[in-house]
Design a protein around this motif. Structure first.
Motif, PDB file in Angstrom:
ATOM      1  N   VAL A 348       0.839  -1.208   0.000  1.00  0.00           N
ATOM      2  CA  VAL A 348       0.000   0.000   0.000  1.00  0.00           C
ATOM      3  C   VAL A 348       0.870   1.253   0.000  1.00  0.00           C
ATOM      4  O   VAL A 348       0.602   2.224  -0.726  1.00  0.00           O
ATOM      5  N   ALA A 349       1.927   1.234   0.822  1.00  0.00           N
ATOM      6  CA  ALA A 349       2.818   2.396   0.894  1.00  0.00           C
ATOM      7  C   ALA A 349       3.503   2.654  -0.444  1.00  0.00           C
ATOM      8  O   ALA A 349       3.619   3.797  -0.892  1.00  0.00           O
ATOM      9  N   TYR A 350       3.945   1.580  -1.087  1.00  0.00           N
ATOM     10  CA  TYR A 350       4.619   1.714  -2.382  1.00  0.00           C
ATOM     11  C   TYR A 350       3.692   2.338  -3.422  1.00  0.00           C
ATOM     12  O   TYR A 350       4.076   3.252  -4.162  1.00  0.00           O
ATOM     13  N   LYS A 351       2.446   1.855  -3.485  1.00  0.00           N
ATOM     14  CA  LYS A 351       1.497   2.397  -4.463  1.00  0.00           C
ATOM     15  C   LYS A 351       1.199   3.867  -4.195  1.00  0.00           C
ATOM     16  O   LYS A 351       1.117   4.678  -5.130  1.00  0.00           O
ATOM     17  N   ALA A 352       1.061   4.222  -2.924  1.00  0.00           N
ATOM     18  CA  ALA A 352       0.758   5.614  -2.586  1.00  0.00           C
ATOM     19  C   ALA A 352       1.931   6.530  -2.928  1.00  0.00           C
ATOM     20  O   ALA A 352       1.752   7.633  -3.462  1.00  0.00           O
ATOM     21  N   ALA A 353       3.147   6.080  -2.615  1.00  0.00           N
ATOM     22  CA  ALA A 353       4.331   6.892  -2.929  1.00  0.00           C
ATOM     23  C   ALA A 353       4.508   7.031  -4.437  1.00  0.00           C
ATOM     24  O   ALA A 353       4.848   8.122  -4.934  1.00  0.00           O
ATOM     25  N   MET A 354       4.269   5.958  -5.183  1.00  0.00           N
ATOM     26  CA  MET A 354       4.394   6.019  -6.636  1.00  0.00           C
ATOM     27  C   MET A 354       3.373   6.986  -7.227  1.00  0.00           C
ATOM     28  O   MET A 354       3.679   7.718  -8.181  1.00  0.00           O
ATOM     29  N   GLN A 355       2.181   7.011  -6.665  1.00  0.00           N
ATOM     30  CA  GLN A 355       1.172   7.954  -7.139  1.00  0.00           C
ATOM     31  C   GLN A 355       1.600   9.389  -6.895  1.00  0.00           C
ATOM     32  O   GLN A 355       1.407  10.268  -7.740  1.00  0.00           O
ATOM     33  N   ASP A 356       2.212   9.663  -5.741  1.00  0.00           N
ATOM     34  CA  ASP A 356       2.706  11.009  -5.451  1.00  0.00           C
ATOM     35  C   ASP A 356       3.823  11.405  -6.403  1.00  0.00           C
ATOM     36  O   ASP A 356       3.915  12.558  -6.836  1.00  0.00           O
ATOM     37  N   VAL A 357       4.683  10.452  -6.723  1.00  0.00           N
ATOM     38  CA  VAL A 357       5.778  10.736  -7.659  1.00  0.00           C
ATOM     39  C   VAL A 357       5.209  11.173  -9.006  1.00  0.00           C
ATOM     40  O   VAL A 357       5.694  12.128  -9.630  1.00  0.00           O
ATOM     41  N   LYS A 358       4.168  10.489  -9.463  1.00  0.00           N
ATOM     42  CA  LYS A 358       3.557  10.834 -10.746  1.00  0.00           C
ATOM     43  C   LYS A 358       2.807  12.160 -10.666  1.00  0.00           C
ATOM     44  O   LYS A 358       2.725  12.897 -11.654  1.00  0.00           O
ATOM     45  N   GLU A 405      10.889  20.429  -0.745  1.00  0.00           N
ATOM     46  CA  GLU A 405      10.486  21.565   0.086  1.00  0.00           C
ATOM     47  C   GLU A 405       9.028  21.966  -0.104  1.00  0.00           C
ATOM     48  O   GLU A 405       8.365  22.392   0.839  1.00  0.00           O
ATOM     49  N   ASN A 406       8.508  21.880  -1.319  1.00  0.00           N
ATOM     50  CA  ASN A 406       7.137  22.310  -1.571  1.00  0.00           C
ATOM     51  C   ASN A 406       6.113  21.180  -1.460  1.00  0.00           C
ATOM     52  O   ASN A 406       4.946  21.348  -1.813  1.00  0.00           O
ATOM     53  N   MET A 407       6.570  20.058  -0.968  1.00  0.00           N
ATOM     54  CA  MET A 407       5.678  18.907  -0.853  1.00  0.00           C
ATOM     55  C   MET A 407       5.405  18.612   0.616  1.00  0.00           C
ATOM     56  O   MET A 407       6.334  18.490   1.411  1.00  0.00           O
ATOM     57  N   PRO A 408       4.135  18.527   1.003  1.00  0.00           N
ATOM     58  CA  PRO A 408       3.826  18.217   2.407  1.00  0.00           C
ATOM     59  C   PRO A 408       4.365  16.838   2.790  1.00  0.00           C
ATOM     60  O   PRO A 408       4.475  15.948   1.956  1.00  0.00           O
ATOM     61  N   ALA A 409       4.717  16.689   4.043  1.00  0.00           N
ATOM     62  CA  ALA A 409       5.184  15.387   4.521  1.00  0.00           C
ATOM     63  C   ALA A 409       4.078  14.357   4.369  1.00  0.00           C
ATOM     64  O   ALA A 409       2.892  14.658   4.503  1.00  0.00           O
ATOM     65  N   ARG A 410       4.463  13.156   4.047  1.00  0.00           N
ATOM     66  CA  ARG A 410       3.511  12.080   3.851  1.00  0.00           C
ATOM     67  C   ARG A 410       3.780  10.941   4.850  1.00  0.00           C
ATOM     68  O   ARG A 410       4.895  10.796   5.357  1.00  0.00           O
ATOM     69  N   SER A 411       2.755  10.150   5.101  1.00  0.00           N
ATOM     70  CA  SER A 411       2.890   8.967   5.947  1.00  0.00           C
ATOM     71  C   SER A 411       2.336   7.778   5.182  1.00  0.00           C
ATOM     72  O   SER A 411       1.208   7.337   5.399  1.00  0.00           O
ATOM     73  N   TYR A 412       3.140   7.287   4.263  1.00  0.00           N
ATOM     74  CA  TYR A 412       2.700   6.185   3.411  1.00  0.00           C
ATOM     75  C   TYR A 412       2.619   4.860   4.173  1.00  0.00           C
ATOM     76  O   TYR A 412       1.681   4.092   3.997  1.00  0.00           O
ATOM     77  N   TYR A 413       3.632   4.611   4.960  1.00  0.00           N
ATOM     78  CA  TYR A 413       3.778   3.290   5.574  1.00  0.00           C
ATOM     79  C   TYR A 413       3.034   3.248   6.901  1.00  0.00           C
ATOM     80  O   TYR A 413       3.371   3.973   7.846  1.00  0.00           O
ATOM     81  N   GLN A 414       2.015   2.397   6.961  1.00  0.00           N
ATOM     82  CA  GLN A 414       1.213   2.225   8.166  1.00  0.00           C
ATOM     83  C   GLN A 414       1.302   0.759   8.600  1.00  0.00           C
ATOM     84  O   GLN A 414       0.511  -0.078   8.153  1.00  0.00           O
ATOM     85  N   PRO A 415       2.261   0.412   9.450  1.00  0.00           N
ATOM     86  CA  PRO A 415       2.426  -0.984   9.868  1.00  0.00           C
ATOM     87  C   PRO A 415       1.158  -1.534  10.515  1.00  0.00           C
ATOM     88  O   PRO A 415       0.423  -0.812  11.190  1.00  0.00           O
TER      89      PRO A 415
END
Length: 441
Positions: A348-358, A405-415
């Motif tokens: 789930v974390a990987y998919k969310a981070a990849m979406q942010d990258v795009k 710097e212009n990107m809000p912090a994210r919390s992709y990984y939720q164990p």
């Protein structure tokens, strides 16, 4: 008279001789042919419609098509998509038009293995299905959703034929052994009830296969001068029989899906069963190992990181030992993965981070995170104000930002609250507390 009609009926294969001529003799598919079912009503009223018969081999697709044509008093034309092309389709169309024009007789065009036709070949049917030149019946072992054009599917109803059950296959065996003309009664070879049951199980839901195997084993017993098929005879015939498995086809993807879902569902016994089904059917073990490694990363992840290592070790073991010795290592990996604690948090974390990258594009790396190997880079403040984590309390730079710097912090990984991720979640929660304290000070 065709060349086929001139062949001595006794020399034709048993499976062809035993093809039923009446709907009452048709075995199986009661979900389609039971009383009140739409297909049964269409046949009974003599008003068939274009259809796709989708089912595994040996479930009676061709036989059903011939019976429908007979009951509806229609000319039965057949072409095989394996051998035919647009030329054969045009010839069938011309024949149907001639029958309609000269005799007022309707035609039923049966296309076996219709999924083998490409898009242009399938399109060739459409105008003639539309104007009623013929009623179209296609037979396929593959999922029509993937293999047939939407335009053709919209003009034909799909009927799903099921594998024959053991009782159906036993009935086919009994009928073939007692039929005096078309069957094997004239050979006067007995087959014990227990061996009949065993043969029905070995046929794996395939009516044609059970008749082919029956004919072979009876011929074997007759060649030895026996009056009864022995268990050794049956074992000799069945020794090379494989269960149904179409590499790359519908059965292939159904079974790998069942394997993956059994592992994900923590059902080790079911997972082992599906693994053995695929290995028994001839699936490439390397393909299985690729999927198993993926299961370890997708469905177990950091809940038990050992799962990934065990999967990779099984792959390496198989490469060193080969078949069949190396298959035991694959079974070990499957059982471990199925029994391991489950987490898809990494996935789930990987998919969310990849979406942010795009979404955010090529955001620049903050200056304090850049490396500064040259004097010019240092002058441009590369690496300035970087906090070396090992020099911080508990080796953690509380409050530091590692995102653009212009990107809000994210919390992709939720164990999840399972396995090792329980400890990981506790660690991350503690680090977030330190970040909050650093931000408020």
């Amino acid at each position: 008279m065709s060349l086929f009609d001139q062949i001595d009926p006794a020399s034709r294969p048993l499976a062809d001789r035993m093809r039923p001529q009446r709907l009452e003799d048709y075995i199986g598919q009661q979900h389609l042919l039971g009383e009140g079912k739409p297909l049964k009503q269409a046949i009974a009223t003599g008003h068939p419609h274009s259809m796709i018969l989708w089912g595994p081999p040996g479930t009676g697709k061709t036989t059903l098509a011939k019976l429908i044509a007979g009951y509806c008093d229609a000319e039965f034309l057949t072409i095989s998509a394996v051998l035919a092309g647009v030329k054969e389709v045009r010839e069938a169309v011309a024949r149907a038009q001639q029958l309609q024009r000269e005799q007022g007789r309707r035609t039923m065009l049966f296309v076996d293995e219709v999924h083998r036709f490409n898009k242009s070949q399938q399109d060739a049917f459409l105008p003639f299905v539309e104007d009623g030149t013929f009623t179209f019946i296609g037979a396929t072992t593959e999922n029509p959703s993937f293999e047939l054009n939407n335009a053709l599917l919209s003009r034909a109803r799909v009927y799903v034929l099921k594998s024959l059950g053991a009782e159906d296959l036993r009935l086919i065996i009994d009928r073939a052994l007692t039929e005096p003309v078309k069957g094997l009664a004239g050979r006067e070879i007995e087959l014990a009830p227990a061996l009949r049951d065993q043969l029905a199980q070995a046929a794996d839901g395939d009516g044609r296969r059970v008749l082919n195997l029956l004919e072979i084993v009876v011929e074997l017993a007759a060649s030895k001068g026996q009056s009864e098929v022995s268990e050794a005879d049956l074992m000799e015939v069945l020794s090379g029989t494989l269960r149904r498995f179409d590499k790359g086809g519908e059965a292939f993807y159904d079974q790998i899906s069942a394997l993956h879902k059994s592992v994900r569902g923590s059902a080790p016994d079911a997972a082992l069963y599906w693994l053995c089904r695929m290995l028994d059917g001839g699936c490439d073990p390397v393909y299985l190992m690729r999927r198993i490694v993926r299961m370890a990363a997708e469905d177990i992840g950091n809940a038990d990181p050992r799962a990934l290592r065990i999967a990779l070790d099984a792959w390496e073991t198989f490469e060193k030992l080969g078949t069949p010795e190396g298959e035991l290592a694959i079974a070990q990996a499957i059982l471990y993965l199925a029994a391991a604690p489950k987490s898809n948090a990494v996935y789930v974390a990987y998919k969310a981070a990849m979406q942010d990258v795009k979404t955010h594009g090529s955001a620049e790396v903050p200056l304090h995170l850049r490396n500064a190997p040259t004097k010019l880079m240092k002058q441009l403040d590369y690496g300035k104000a970087y906090r070396y984590a090992h020099d911080e309390p508990d080796a953690y730079a509380a409050g530091e930002n590692y995102f653009p710097e212009n990107m809000p912090a994210r919390s992709y990984y939720q164990p999840v609250n399972r396995g090792l991720e329980i400890k990981i979640a506790e660690k991350l929660a503690k680090l977030r507390e330190l970040d909050e304290q650093a931000g408020s000070s």
